[in-house]
Design an enzyme around this catalytic site. Structure first.
Site, mmCIF file in Angstrom:
data_model
loop_
_atom_site.group_PDB
_atom_site.id
_atom_site.type_symbol
_atom_site.label_atom_id
_atom_site.label_comp_id
_atom_site.label_asym_id
_atom_site.label_seq_id
_atom_site.Cartn_x
_atom_site.Cartn_y
_atom_site.Cartn_z
ATOM 1 N N ASP A 8 0.873 -1.167 0.000
ATOM 2 C CA ASP A 8 0.000 0.000 0.000
ATOM 3 C C ASP A 8 0.916 1.225 0.000
ATOM 4 O O ASP A 8 2.132 1.102 0.191
ATOM 5 C CB ASP A 8 -0.885 -0.030 1.248
ATOM 6 C CG ASP A 8 -1.730 1.214 1.407
ATOM 7 O OD1 ASP A 8 -2.360 1.645 0.427
ATOM 8 O OD2 ASP A 8 -1.728 1.780 2.516
ATOM 9 N N ASP A 10 -0.189 5.197 1.075
ATOM 10 C CA ASP A 10 -0.475 6.078 2.215
ATOM 11 C C ASP A 10 -0.503 5.290 3.512
ATOM 12 O O ASP A 10 -1.272 4.335 3.643
ATOM 13 C CB ASP A 10 -1.840 6.759 2.032
ATOM 14 C CG ASP A 10 -1.784 7.931 1.063
ATOM 15 O OD1 ASP A 10 -1.202 8.959 1.418
ATOM 16 O OD2 ASP A 10 -2.334 7.800 -0.051
ATOM 17 N N ASP A 165 -1.760 -0.580 6.071
ATOM 18 C CA ASP A 165 -1.886 0.135 7.342
ATOM 19 C C ASP A 165 -3.311 0.327 7.815
ATOM 20 O O ASP A 165 -3.529 0.646 8.990
ATOM 21 C CB ASP A 165 -1.235 1.517 7.229
ATOM 22 C CG ASP A 165 -2.106 2.482 6.441
ATOM 23 O OD1 ASP A 165 -2.593 3.473 7.031
ATOM 24 O OD2 ASP A 165 -2.328 2.255 5.244
#
Length: 236
Positions: A8, A10, A165
């Site tokens: 991922d 961000d 995250d």
């Protein structure tokens, strides 16, 4: 065998949440909406802009909502000229190179943001493929972006590990049957494990990560060696 690591962007490669939080705060104040971190994590983080705007500003038309989202992302880019990756990221890239693993970027970030962040971080050429939510039938938490990444890399889910995250990102990766490690830069580790991550770490320097990755490589080398050992034994 481990063939690829799927990242991922961000909150995983770079912790942009404080900047996104500030941008959302400033934009929503124009509608007399004040938000705190709890609101941000529960109503904004990990979601696609159209869903966020429809949820928080339902009075806006689709065109007005798109204009609001575009302005918010332009503000984010203005506030984020000096991004730095999470600790250990460059070492992880070097490790994947050393072991000839493929890398994919799988992100819900709008195209302009993704291109901006990759340029600022100096990693435009770091990935074999980049999958944006805009290019898929649905974004995270739908598994579609990860399924597209697997197809583009030409591998099966069991040959990959995903790094995520947010709860929505973890649900997407797990939904695609990919083993997923939670990066606890923005959410509590327990929350990430509750939604499907089999491990949660603060950044890429964590010993748990390196112990796991090196054990997987050792297992792969052992599996490759067994047929050769059998052939040698049969010739004795």
């Amino acid at each position: 065998m481990l063939a690829a690591i799927l990242f991922d962007l961000d909150g995983t490669i770079v912790n942009t949440d404080p900047i996104h939080y500030r941008a959302w705060q400033e934009m929503l104040l124009s509608y007399s909406i004040e938000i705190d971190e709890t609101f941000y994590k529960s109503r904004i983080s990990g979601r696609l802009n159209p869903e966020i705007v429809k949820d928080i500003l339902p009075q806006l038309s689709p065109m007005e909502g798109q204009k609001f989202a575009d302005e918010k992302e332009a503000l984010f880019r203005k506030l984020a000229p000096n991004l730095k990756p999470l600790s250990g990221f460059s070492q992880l890239l070097a490790w994947t190179n050393a072991h000839q693993l493929k890398r994919a970027l799988v992100t819900n970030a709008p195209r302009l943001n993704a291109e901006f962040m990759l340029k600022v971080l100096g990693i435009q050429e770091a990935f074999d493929t980049v999958v944006l939510a805009d290019d898929c039938v649905a974004g995270k938490p739908d598994p579609a972006p990860y399924q597209v990444a697997l197809n583009k890399l030409g591998i099966e889910a069991e040959e990959a590990i995903a790094l995520e995250d947010s709860p929505s990102g973890i649900r997407a990766a797990v939904g695609a049957s990919i083993r997923t490690i939670g990066i606890a830069s923005t959410h509590d580790p327990q929350v990430l494990q509750e939604v499907g991550a089999f491990m949660a770490i603060p950044d890429f320097t964590d010993l748990q990560l390196w112990t796991l990755l090196n054990s997987l490589i050792e297992e792969d080398l052992s599996a490759l060696a067994q047929p050769l050992q059998r052939r040698i034994a049969s010739n004795l």
